[in-house]
Design a protein around this motif. Structure first.
Motif, PDB file in Angstrom:
ATOM      1  N   PHE A 293      -2.362  -1.425  -7.496  1.00 50.07           N
ATOM      2  CA  PHE A 293      -3.650  -1.809  -6.891  1.00 50.07           C
ATOM      3  C   PHE A 293      -4.586  -2.233  -8.020  1.00 50.07           C
ATOM      4  O   PHE A 293      -5.525  -1.518  -8.371  1.00 50.07           O
TER       5      PHE A 293
ATOM      6  N   SER B  47       0.793  -1.221   0.000  1.00 48.76           N
ATOM      7  CA  SER B  47       0.000   0.000   0.000  1.00 48.76           C
ATOM      8  C   SER B  47       0.828   1.275   0.000  1.00 48.76           C
ATOM      9  O   SER B  47       0.312   2.349  -0.209  1.00 48.76           O
TER      10      SER B  47
ATOM     11  N   TRP C  77       1.531  13.612  -5.186  1.00 46.19           N
ATOM     12  CA  TRP C  77       1.049  12.330  -5.738  1.00 46.19           C
ATOM     13  C   TRP C  77      -0.456  12.398  -6.018  1.00 46.19           C
ATOM     14  O   TRP C  77      -0.964  11.789  -6.946  1.00 46.19           O
TER      15      TRP C  77
ATOM     16  N   LYS D 278     -11.474   8.571  -2.316  1.00 46.15           N
ATOM     17  CA  LYS D 278     -11.996   8.114  -3.616  1.00 46.15           C
ATOM     18  C   LYS D 278     -13.340   7.408  -3.367  1.00 46.15           C
ATOM     19  O   LYS D 278     -14.339   7.630  -4.046  1.00 46.15           O
TER      20      LYS D 278
ATOM     21  N   SER E 193      -7.743   9.844   1.090  1.00 47.66           N
ATOM     22  CA  SER E 193      -6.920   9.060   0.180  1.00 47.66           C
ATOM     23  C   SER E 193      -7.735   7.960  -0.514  1.00 47.66           C
ATOM     24  O   SER E 193      -8.760   8.260  -1.118  1.00 47.66           O
ATOM     25  N   LYS E 194      -7.341   6.682  -0.353  1.00 51.89           N
ATOM     26  CA  LYS E 194      -8.158   5.623  -0.967  1.00 51.89           C
ATOM     27  C   LYS E 194      -9.618   5.764  -0.515  1.00 51.89           C
ATOM     28  O   LYS E 194     -10.556   5.572  -1.298  1.00 51.89           O
TER      29      LYS E 194
ATOM     30  N   MET F  60      -1.757   3.405 -10.735  1.00 48.55           N
ATOM     31  CA  MET F  60      -2.756   2.856  -9.822  1.00 48.55           C
ATOM     32  C   MET F  60      -3.039   1.389 -10.135  1.00 48.55           C
ATOM     33  O   MET F  60      -3.016   0.547  -9.247  1.00 48.55           O
TER      34      MET F  60
ATOM     35  N   HIS G 131       0.468  14.331   3.026  1.00 48.79           N
ATOM     36  CA  HIS G 131      -0.663  13.418   2.889  1.00 48.79           C
ATOM     37  C   HIS G 131      -1.217  12.990   4.247  1.00 48.79           C
ATOM     38  O   HIS G 131      -0.804  11.964   4.797  1.00 48.79           O
TER      39      HIS G 131
ATOM     40  N   GLU H 291       0.092  10.622  -9.430  1.00 48.66           N
ATOM     41  CA  GLU H 291      -0.328   9.247  -9.729  1.00 48.66           C
ATOM     42  C   GLU H 291      -1.202   9.203 -10.984  1.00 48.66           C
ATOM     43  O   GLU H 291      -2.097  10.025 -11.157  1.00 48.66           O
TER      44      GLU H 291
ATOM     45  N   PHE I  76      -9.564   3.782   7.826  1.00 44.59           N
ATOM     46  CA  PHE I  76      -8.440   2.845   7.744  1.00 44.59           C
ATOM     47  C   PHE I  76      -8.219   2.168   9.093  1.00 44.59           C
ATOM     48  O   PHE I  76      -7.418   1.257   9.191  1.00 44.59           O
TER      49      PHE I  76
ATOM     50  N   ALA J 203       2.531   3.639  -1.609  1.00 48.52           N
ATOM     51  CA  ALA J 203       2.959   4.200  -2.883  1.00 48.52           C
ATOM     52  C   ALA J 203       3.770   5.469  -2.691  1.00 48.52           C
ATOM     53  O   ALA J 203       4.374   5.963  -3.634  1.00 48.52           O
ATOM     54  N   ARG J 204       3.775   6.031  -1.485  1.00 50.76           N
ATOM     55  CA  ARG J 204       4.624   7.193  -1.232  1.00 50.76           C
ATOM     56  C   ARG J 204       6.081   6.864  -1.528  1.00 50.76           C
ATOM     57  O   ARG J 204       6.838   7.650  -2.003  1.00 50.76           O
TER      58      ARG J 204
ATOM     59  N   TRP K 194      -8.542  -2.052  -7.434  1.00 51.73           N
ATOM     60  CA  TRP K 194      -9.302  -0.994  -6.749  1.00 51.73           C
ATOM     61  C   TRP K 194     -10.443  -0.562  -7.673  1.00 51.73           C
ATOM     62  O   TRP K 194     -11.549  -0.295  -7.241  1.00 51.73           O
TER      63      TRP K 194
HETATM   64  C1  GCU Z   1      -1.379   5.073  -2.410  1.00 52.14           C
HETATM   65  C2  GCU Z   1      -2.183   5.169  -3.679  1.00 52.14           C
HETATM   66  C3  GCU Z   1      -3.127   6.368  -3.627  1.00 52.14           C
HETATM   67  C4  GCU Z   1      -3.935   6.321  -2.356  1.00 52.14           C
HETATM   68  C5  GCU Z   1      -3.043   6.167  -1.148  1.00 52.14           C
HETATM   69  C6  GCU Z   1      -3.793   6.007   0.165  1.00 52.14           C
HETATM   70  O1  GCU Z   1      -0.520   6.170  -2.334  1.00 52.14           O
HETATM   71  O2  GCU Z   1      -1.326   5.264  -4.773  1.00 52.14           O
HETATM   72  O3  GCU Z   1      -3.984   6.357  -4.727  1.00 52.14           O
HETATM   73  O4  GCU Z   1      -4.712   7.467  -2.267  1.00 52.14           O
HETATM   74  O5  GCU Z   1      -2.230   5.035  -1.308  1.00 52.14           O
HETATM   75  O6  GCU Z   1      -4.883   5.464   0.203  1.00 52.14           O
HETATM   76  O7  GCU Z   1      -3.225   6.404   1.199  1.00 52.14           O
END
Ligand code: GCU
Length: 412
Positions: A297, A18, A341, A254, A250-251, A293, A392, A288, A145, A20-21, A300
Protein backbone atom coordinates in the motif's frame (compact mmCIF):
# COMPACT_ATOMS: atom_id res chain seq x y z
CA UNK A 1 16.37 3.90 1.23
CA UNK A 2 17.70 2.41 -1.93
CA UNK A 3 16.45 2.99 -5.43
CA UNK A 4 16.01 -0.72 -6.06
CA UNK A 5 13.37 -0.90 -3.40
CA UNK A 6 11.51 2.03 -4.94
CA UNK A 7 11.65 0.31 -8.29
CA UNK A 8 10.37 -2.96 -6.85
CA UNK A 9 7.59 -1.11 -5.08
CA UNK A 10 6.53 0.50 -8.35
CA UNK A 11 6.71 -2.77 -10.29
CA UNK A 12 4.64 -4.42 -7.62
CA UNK A 13 1.81 -1.87 -7.81
CA UNK A 14 -0.36 -3.53 -10.43
CA UNK A 15 -0.31 -6.75 -8.40
CA UNK A 16 -1.00 -5.27 -5.04
CA UNK A 17 -4.36 -5.78 -3.44
CA UNK A 18 -5.94 -5.37 -0.07
CA UNK A 19 -5.78 -8.89 1.26
CA UNK A 20 -2.54 -8.90 3.19
CA UNK A 21 -3.82 -11.77 5.33
CA UNK A 22 -2.81 -14.00 2.44
CA UNK A 23 0.59 -12.42 2.40
CA UNK A 24 1.19 -13.69 5.89
CA UNK A 25 0.99 -17.20 4.51
CA UNK A 26 3.84 -16.84 2.05
CA UNK A 27 6.02 -14.09 3.46
CA UNK A 28 8.78 -15.74 5.41
CA UNK A 29 10.45 -12.59 6.68
CA UNK A 30 7.81 -11.60 9.23
CA UNK A 31 8.50 -11.96 12.91
CA UNK A 32 5.74 -13.20 15.19
CA UNK A 33 8.04 -14.41 17.96
CA UNK A 34 8.05 -12.17 21.03
CA UNK A 35 11.56 -13.34 21.91
CA UNK A 36 12.83 -12.03 18.58
CA UNK A 37 11.48 -8.53 18.97
CA UNK A 38 14.62 -6.35 18.79
CA UNK A 39 15.77 -4.09 21.58
CA UNK A 40 14.51 -0.57 21.00
CA UNK A 41 14.35 2.78 22.75
CA UNK A 42 11.18 4.76 22.26
CA UNK A 43 11.44 8.50 21.69
CA UNK A 44 10.53 10.25 24.93
CA UNK A 45 7.11 11.79 25.08
CA UNK A 46 7.84 14.40 27.68
CA UNK A 47 11.09 15.85 26.37
CA UNK A 48 10.68 18.91 24.15
CA UNK A 49 12.47 19.84 20.92
CA UNK A 50 15.28 21.57 22.84
CA UNK A 51 15.75 18.78 25.32
CA UNK A 52 13.61 20.51 27.90
CA UNK A 53 11.33 18.63 30.28
CA UNK A 54 7.65 18.85 29.39
CA UNK A 55 6.35 19.01 32.91
CA UNK A 56 2.95 20.66 32.52
CA UNK A 57 -0.09 20.22 30.30
CA UNK A 58 0.51 23.76 29.08
CA UNK A 59 3.93 22.82 27.79
CA UNK A 60 2.49 19.63 26.32
CA UNK A 61 -0.23 21.55 24.48
CA UNK A 62 1.90 24.45 23.32
CA UNK A 63 5.25 22.83 22.62
CA UNK A 64 5.37 19.06 22.45
CA UNK A 65 1.99 18.09 21.01
CA UNK A 66 2.20 20.54 18.07
CA UNK A 67 5.72 19.36 17.38
CA UNK A 68 4.66 15.70 17.36
CA UNK A 69 1.65 16.42 15.13
CA UNK A 70 3.90 18.22 12.70
CA UNK A 71 6.27 15.23 12.58
CA UNK A 72 3.33 12.94 11.85
CA UNK A 73 2.05 15.33 9.19
CA UNK A 74 5.31 15.72 7.37
CA UNK A 75 6.89 12.31 7.78
CA UNK A 76 4.18 9.70 8.29
CA UNK A 77 0.66 10.41 7.04
CA UNK A 78 1.32 13.56 5.01
CA UNK A 79 -0.10 17.00 5.51
CA UNK A 80 -3.10 18.46 3.75
CA UNK A 81 -1.86 21.45 1.70
CA UNK A 82 -3.73 24.73 1.39
CA UNK A 83 -5.80 24.56 -1.79
CA UNK A 84 -4.90 27.30 -4.25
CA UNK A 85 -8.58 27.81 -5.06
CA UNK A 86 -10.88 27.92 -2.03
CA UNK A 87 -13.14 24.93 -1.55
CA UNK A 88 -16.87 25.20 -1.63
CA UNK A 89 -18.39 22.66 0.76
CA UNK A 90 -22.12 22.07 0.92
CA UNK A 91 -24.32 19.59 2.78
CA UNK A 92 -27.33 18.18 0.97
CA UNK A 93 -29.95 16.06 2.68
CA UNK A 94 -30.60 13.39 0.08
CA UNK A 95 -33.07 11.30 2.06
CA UNK A 96 -34.60 11.26 5.53
CA UNK A 97 -36.39 8.28 7.07
CA UNK A 98 -37.86 8.92 10.50
CA UNK A 99 -39.22 5.38 10.69
CA UNK A 100 -35.95 3.45 10.39
CA UNK A 101 -36.05 0.10 12.18
CA UNK A 102 -39.75 0.33 12.92
CA UNK A 103 -39.41 3.86 14.18
CA UNK A 104 -36.49 3.28 16.56
CA UNK A 105 -34.27 5.71 14.73
CA UNK A 106 -34.07 8.37 12.07
CA UNK A 107 -31.81 7.80 9.10
CA UNK A 108 -30.39 10.69 7.16
CA UNK A 109 -28.35 10.34 3.98
CA UNK A 110 -26.30 13.47 3.50
CA UNK A 111 -24.13 14.38 0.57
CA UNK A 112 -21.08 16.39 1.51
CA UNK A 113 -20.13 18.04 -1.75
CA UNK A 114 -16.62 19.44 -1.98
CA UNK A 115 -15.74 21.42 -5.07
CA UNK A 116 -13.72 24.15 -6.70
CA UNK A 117 -13.02 24.90 -10.34
CA UNK A 118 -10.68 21.90 -10.56
CA UNK A 119 -13.11 19.15 -9.67
CA UNK A 120 -15.85 18.04 -7.34
CA UNK A 121 -16.05 15.13 -4.89
CA UNK A 122 -19.04 13.89 -2.97
CA UNK A 123 -19.03 11.97 0.29
CA UNK A 124 -22.20 10.16 1.29
CA UNK A 125 -22.50 10.51 5.04
CA UNK A 126 -25.01 8.37 6.93
CA UNK A 127 -26.44 9.58 10.22
CA UNK A 128 -28.70 7.34 12.29
CA UNK A 129 -30.06 8.94 15.46
CA UNK A 130 -32.24 7.24 18.05
CA UNK A 131 -35.83 8.47 18.23
CA UNK A 132 -37.59 9.38 21.45
CA UNK A 133 -34.47 10.33 23.41
CA UNK A 134 -34.11 13.55 25.30
CA UNK A 135 -31.84 16.05 23.58
CA UNK A 136 -29.19 15.32 21.00
CA UNK A 137 -27.69 11.83 21.31
CA UNK A 138 -24.04 10.89 21.68
CA UNK A 139 -22.91 8.98 18.61
CA UNK A 140 -20.22 6.84 17.04
CA UNK A 141 -18.76 7.96 13.74
CA UNK A 142 -17.35 4.99 11.88
CA UNK A 143 -14.64 5.20 9.25
CA UNK A 144 -16.32 2.49 7.25
CA UNK A 145 -15.40 -0.12 4.66
CA UNK A 146 -19.06 -0.40 3.69
CA UNK A 147 -20.15 1.80 0.84
CA UNK A 148 -22.59 4.32 2.30
CA UNK A 149 -24.32 4.56 -1.08
CA UNK A 150 -25.01 0.81 -1.22
CA UNK A 151 -27.95 -0.90 0.40
CA UNK A 152 -25.69 -2.44 3.08
CA UNK A 153 -27.52 -0.25 5.58
CA UNK A 154 -31.11 -0.95 4.61
CA UNK A 155 -33.45 -1.69 7.50
CA UNK A 156 -34.61 -4.78 5.58
CA UNK A 157 -31.13 -6.25 6.10
CA UNK A 158 -31.35 -6.00 9.86
CA UNK A 159 -31.65 -9.33 11.65
CA UNK A 160 -32.17 -9.10 15.40
CA UNK A 161 -31.06 -5.47 15.26
CA UNK A 162 -27.80 -6.28 13.47
CA UNK A 163 -26.76 -5.50 9.93
CA UNK A 164 -25.45 -8.32 7.77
CA UNK A 165 -21.90 -7.14 8.48
CA UNK A 166 -22.49 -7.51 12.23
CA UNK A 167 -22.96 -3.87 13.14
CA UNK A 168 -25.39 -3.90 16.06
CA UNK A 169 -27.40 -0.80 15.14
CA UNK A 170 -30.28 -1.90 17.40
CA UNK A 171 -27.94 -2.08 20.38
CA UNK A 172 -26.70 1.41 19.64
CA UNK A 173 -30.23 2.82 19.53
CA UNK A 174 -31.30 0.91 22.66
CA UNK A 175 -28.31 2.31 24.51
CA UNK A 176 -29.17 5.83 23.36
CA UNK A 177 -26.44 6.26 20.74
CA UNK A 178 -26.54 7.46 17.20
CA UNK A 179 -24.41 5.79 14.56
CA UNK A 180 -22.80 7.62 11.65
CA UNK A 181 -20.63 6.36 8.82
CA UNK A 182 -18.32 7.72 6.17
CA UNK A 183 -17.04 5.49 3.39
CA UNK A 184 -13.28 5.22 2.92
CA UNK A 185 -13.36 5.27 -0.89
CA UNK A 186 -15.47 8.38 -1.42
CA UNK A 187 -12.51 10.74 -1.58
CA UNK A 188 -9.63 8.45 -2.50
CA UNK A 189 -9.22 4.86 -3.75
CA UNK A 190 -8.41 2.08 -1.29
CA UNK A 191 -4.95 1.61 -2.73
CA UNK A 192 -4.72 4.84 -4.69
CA UNK A 193 -1.60 5.27 -6.76
CA UNK A 194 -2.40 8.05 -9.25
CA UNK A 195 -4.19 10.71 -7.13
CA UNK A 196 -5.64 12.18 -10.26
CA UNK A 197 -9.24 11.44 -9.50
CA UNK A 198 -9.07 11.77 -5.76
CA UNK A 199 -9.72 14.74 -3.48
CA UNK A 200 -6.06 15.67 -4.00
CA UNK A 201 -6.85 17.04 -7.43
CA UNK A 202 -8.74 19.97 -5.92
CA UNK A 203 -5.61 20.94 -4.03
CA UNK A 204 -3.00 20.92 -6.81
CA UNK A 205 -1.57 24.27 -7.81
CA UNK A 206 -0.71 24.72 -11.49
CA UNK A 207 1.91 22.20 -12.52
CA UNK A 208 1.31 19.69 -9.73
CA UNK A 209 -0.29 16.33 -10.43
CA UNK A 210 0.89 14.15 -7.57
CA UNK A 211 1.28 14.69 -3.80
CA UNK A 212 4.72 15.85 -2.70
CA UNK A 213 6.73 13.57 -0.40
CA UNK A 214 5.39 15.39 2.66
CA UNK A 215 1.81 15.64 1.41
CA UNK A 216 -1.21 13.56 2.20
CA UNK A 217 -1.50 9.92 1.40
CA UNK A 218 -4.65 7.80 1.53
CA UNK A 219 -5.01 7.70 5.33
CA UNK A 220 -4.70 11.48 5.66
CA UNK A 221 -7.31 11.98 2.96
CA UNK A 222 -9.78 9.69 4.77
CA UNK A 223 -9.07 11.48 8.05
CA UNK A 224 -9.75 14.84 6.39
CA UNK A 225 -13.08 13.47 5.13
CA UNK A 226 -14.18 12.52 8.65
CA UNK A 227 -13.42 16.08 9.76
CA UNK A 228 -15.79 17.35 7.06
CA UNK A 229 -18.40 14.93 8.39
CA UNK A 230 -17.84 16.46 11.83
CA UNK A 231 -18.41 19.91 10.28
CA UNK A 232 -21.80 18.58 9.20
CA UNK A 233 -22.57 17.11 12.63
CA UNK A 234 -22.02 20.53 14.15
CA UNK A 235 -25.11 21.58 12.20
CA UNK A 236 -27.30 18.58 13.10
CA UNK A 237 -29.45 18.82 16.22
CA UNK A 238 -30.14 15.08 16.52
CA UNK A 239 -26.52 14.28 17.35
CA UNK A 240 -24.51 15.83 20.16
CA UNK A 241 -21.34 16.80 18.28
CA UNK A 242 -19.53 17.25 21.59
CA UNK A 243 -20.01 13.55 22.34
CA UNK A 244 -18.89 11.86 19.15
CA UNK A 245 -16.67 8.79 19.35
CA UNK A 246 -14.68 8.21 16.20
CA UNK A 247 -13.91 4.58 15.44
CA UNK A 248 -12.57 2.25 12.79
CA UNK A 249 -11.12 -1.18 12.20
CA UNK A 250 -7.78 -2.05 10.68
CA UNK A 251 -6.88 0.47 7.94
CA UNK A 252 -9.72 2.58 9.30
CA UNK A 253 -8.43 2.08 12.86
CA UNK A 254 -5.18 3.71 11.76
CA UNK A 255 -7.22 6.48 10.16
CA UNK A 256 -9.28 6.85 13.33
CA UNK A 257 -6.21 7.53 15.44
CA UNK A 258 -4.84 10.07 12.97
CA UNK A 259 -8.24 11.80 12.79
CA UNK A 260 -8.65 12.01 16.56
CA UNK A 261 -5.06 13.08 17.12
CA UNK A 262 -5.54 16.11 14.90
CA UNK A 263 -9.14 17.08 15.47
CA UNK A 264 -10.03 17.78 19.08
CA UNK A 265 -13.72 17.94 18.29
CA UNK A 266 -13.84 14.14 18.52
CA UNK A 267 -14.54 13.35 22.15
CA UNK A 268 -13.23 9.80 22.15
CA UNK A 269 -11.45 7.38 19.81
CA UNK A 270 -11.67 3.62 19.33
CA UNK A 271 -9.01 1.90 17.24
CA UNK A 272 -9.92 -1.71 16.52
CA UNK A 273 -6.99 -3.89 15.46
CA UNK A 274 -5.32 -0.89 13.87
CA UNK A 275 -1.87 -2.53 13.82
CA UNK A 276 0.96 -1.13 11.75
CA UNK A 277 0.65 2.67 11.31
CA UNK A 278 -2.15 2.42 13.87
CA UNK A 279 -1.54 1.65 17.50
CA UNK A 280 1.31 -0.86 17.05
CA UNK A 281 4.84 0.33 17.76
CA UNK A 282 7.01 0.60 14.63
CA UNK A 283 10.18 -0.34 16.43
CA UNK A 284 8.94 -3.79 17.48
CA UNK A 285 8.81 -4.95 13.84
CA UNK A 286 6.41 -7.67 14.89
CA UNK A 287 3.78 -8.73 12.36
CA UNK A 288 3.34 -6.16 9.60
CA UNK A 289 6.30 -3.82 9.22
CA UNK A 290 6.70 -0.47 7.53
CA UNK A 291 8.37 -2.26 4.64
CA UNK A 292 5.44 -4.63 4.18
CA UNK A 293 2.99 -1.78 4.37
CA UNK A 294 4.64 0.48 1.81
CA UNK A 295 5.24 -2.44 -0.53
CA UNK A 296 1.56 -3.36 -0.73
CA UNK A 297 0.00 0.00 0.00
CA UNK A 298 2.66 2.48 -1.11
CA UNK A 299 0.61 5.62 -0.55
CA UNK A 300 -1.40 4.90 2.58
CA UNK A 301 1.31 6.99 4.22
CA UNK A 302 3.17 9.87 2.62
CA UNK A 303 6.31 9.20 0.60
CA UNK A 304 8.58 10.56 3.32
CA UNK A 305 7.67 7.51 5.39
CA UNK A 306 9.40 5.26 2.83
CA UNK A 307 12.73 6.64 4.01
CA UNK A 308 12.34 4.81 7.30
CA UNK A 309 11.89 1.33 5.85
CA UNK A 310 14.29 -0.90 7.80
CA UNK A 311 15.36 2.27 9.64
CA UNK A 312 12.59 2.41 12.22
CA UNK A 313 15.03 3.41 14.94
CA UNK A 314 15.61 6.68 13.09
CA UNK A 315 11.96 7.68 13.32
CA UNK A 316 11.52 10.73 15.56
CA UNK A 317 8.16 9.29 16.63
CA UNK A 318 6.62 5.97 17.56
CA UNK A 319 2.94 5.20 17.74
CA UNK A 320 2.51 5.79 21.49
CA UNK A 321 3.01 9.44 20.53
CA UNK A 322 0.05 9.38 18.16
CA UNK A 323 -2.18 8.06 20.95
CA UNK A 324 -0.78 10.64 23.32
CA UNK A 325 -1.89 13.43 20.96
CA UNK A 326 -5.48 12.37 21.66
CA UNK A 327 -5.04 13.07 25.41
CA UNK A 328 -6.84 13.96 27.55
CA UNK A 329 -9.71 12.59 25.46
CA UNK A 330 -10.32 8.89 26.11
CA UNK A 331 -8.83 6.37 23.68
CA UNK A 332 -9.60 2.65 23.39
CA UNK A 333 -7.34 0.12 21.73
CA UNK A 334 -8.55 -3.33 20.70
CA UNK A 335 -6.55 -6.41 19.69
CA UNK A 336 -7.16 -10.06 18.81
CA UNK A 337 -4.97 -12.97 19.89
CA UNK A 338 -4.87 -14.46 16.39
CA UNK A 339 -4.49 -11.08 14.72
CA UNK A 340 -0.73 -11.35 14.89
CA UNK A 341 -0.29 -9.27 11.72
CA UNK A 342 -1.53 -6.27 13.76
CA UNK A 343 0.78 -7.04 16.73
CA UNK A 344 -1.59 -6.97 19.69
CA UNK A 345 1.29 -6.72 22.14
CA UNK A 346 2.65 -3.67 20.32
CA UNK A 347 -0.82 -2.12 20.31
CA UNK A 348 -1.04 -2.56 24.07
CA UNK A 349 2.45 -1.20 24.72
CA UNK A 350 1.66 1.87 22.70
CA UNK A 351 -1.42 2.50 24.84
CA UNK A 352 0.64 1.87 27.97
CA UNK A 353 3.37 4.35 27.00
CA UNK A 354 0.84 6.98 25.87
CA UNK A 355 -0.62 6.80 29.37
CA UNK A 356 2.24 9.01 30.58
CA UNK A 357 0.57 12.02 28.96
CA UNK A 358 -2.88 11.11 30.27
CA UNK A 359 -1.33 10.99 33.73
CA UNK A 360 0.15 14.44 33.21
CA UNK A 361 -3.49 15.53 32.89
CA UNK A 362 -4.27 13.69 36.12
CA UNK A 363 -6.34 11.08 34.28
CA UNK A 364 -6.52 7.42 35.17
CA UNK A 365 -4.67 5.46 32.50
CA UNK A 366 -2.75 2.18 32.12
CA UNK A 367 -0.39 1.35 34.97
CA UNK A 368 0.93 -2.02 33.98
CA UNK A 369 3.32 -2.86 31.21
CA UNK A 370 1.82 -6.36 31.20
CA UNK A 371 -1.02 -6.84 28.72
CA UNK A 372 -4.25 -7.69 30.57
CA UNK A 373 -5.60 -11.25 30.43
CA UNK A 374 -7.41 -12.24 27.24
CA UNK A 375 -11.07 -11.18 27.42
CA UNK A 376 -10.63 -8.69 30.26
CA UNK A 377 -11.59 -5.18 29.18
CA UNK A 378 -10.11 -2.09 30.80
CA UNK A 379 -13.02 0.36 30.72
CA UNK A 380 -12.72 2.67 33.71
CA UNK A 381 -9.64 4.42 32.47
CA UNK A 382 -8.92 7.17 29.96
CA UNK A 383 -6.82 4.66 28.06
CA UNK A 384 -8.95 1.55 27.57
CA UNK A 385 -7.97 -1.77 26.10
CA UNK A 386 -8.94 -5.35 25.47
CA UNK A 387 -7.57 -8.32 23.64
CA UNK A 388 -9.88 -11.24 22.94
CA UNK A 389 -9.54 -14.67 21.40
CA UNK A 390 -9.81 -14.82 17.64
CA UNK A 391 -8.66 -12.90 14.63
CA UNK A 392 -9.10 -9.81 12.54
CA UNK A 393 -12.67 -8.58 12.94
CA UNK A 394 -15.00 -6.71 15.25
CA UNK A 395 -17.17 -9.19 17.12
CA UNK A 396 -20.22 -8.78 19.30
CA UNK A 397 -18.06 -8.84 22.44
CA UNK A 398 -15.98 -5.97 21.05
CA UNK A 399 -18.97 -3.78 20.17
CA UNK A 400 -20.29 -4.19 23.71
CA UNK A 401 -16.98 -3.13 25.23
CA UNK A 402 -16.76 -0.10 22.92
CA UNK A 403 -20.22 0.95 24.07
CA UNK A 404 -19.27 0.32 27.72
CA UNK A 405 -16.23 2.56 27.27
CA UNK A 406 -18.36 5.27 25.65
CA UNK A 407 -20.98 4.93 28.42
CA UNK A 408 -18.31 5.40 31.04
CA UNK A 409 -16.87 8.51 29.45
CA UNK A 410 -19.63 10.17 27.48
CA UNK A 411 -22.60 9.60 29.78
CA UNK A 412 -21.10 10.67 33.11
C1 GCU B 1 -3.97 -5.30 5.37
C2 GCU B 1 -2.91 -4.33 5.83
C3 GCU B 1 -3.19 -3.87 7.26
C4 GCU B 1 -4.60 -3.37 7.36
C5 GCU B 1 -5.58 -4.39 6.82
C6 GCU B 1 -7.03 -3.91 6.80
O1 GCU B 1 -3.87 -6.47 6.12
O2 GCU B 1 -1.65 -4.93 5.74
O3 GCU B 1 -2.30 -2.85 7.62
O4 GCU B 1 -4.88 -3.05 8.68
O5 GCU B 1 -5.23 -4.72 5.51
O6 GCU B 1 -7.30 -2.73 6.64
O7 GCU B 1 -7.91 -4.77 6.90
Amino acid sequence: MNRLFFLLAVLYLPLSHSNAREAKEYDNDINYDELKVPHYDLPKLLIGPNGEKISTTDKWENIRRPQILSLYSNLIYGRVPEPEKPLNITFKLVKEDKGFMKGKATRKDIDIIISNDKDSKTMRFLVFSPNGVEGPAPAFLKHSFNNTKSNDFDASLLRKGKLKNGWPLGEFFDRGYGFCAVYHEDLVGHNEVSFNNSIHKLFYPKGQSFPKASEWGVISACAWGAMKAMDYLETDNDVDHKRVAIMGHSKMGKTTLWTAAQDERFALAIAAQSGCAGAALWRRKSGETLKKMVTRFPYWLCRNAWKFVDQEDDLPIDQHMLLACIAPRPVYVHSGVKDTWADGRGEYLSAFHASEVYKLYGKKALDSEESPPVGKAIIESHVGYHIREGGHSIQSFDWKRFLDFADYHLKK
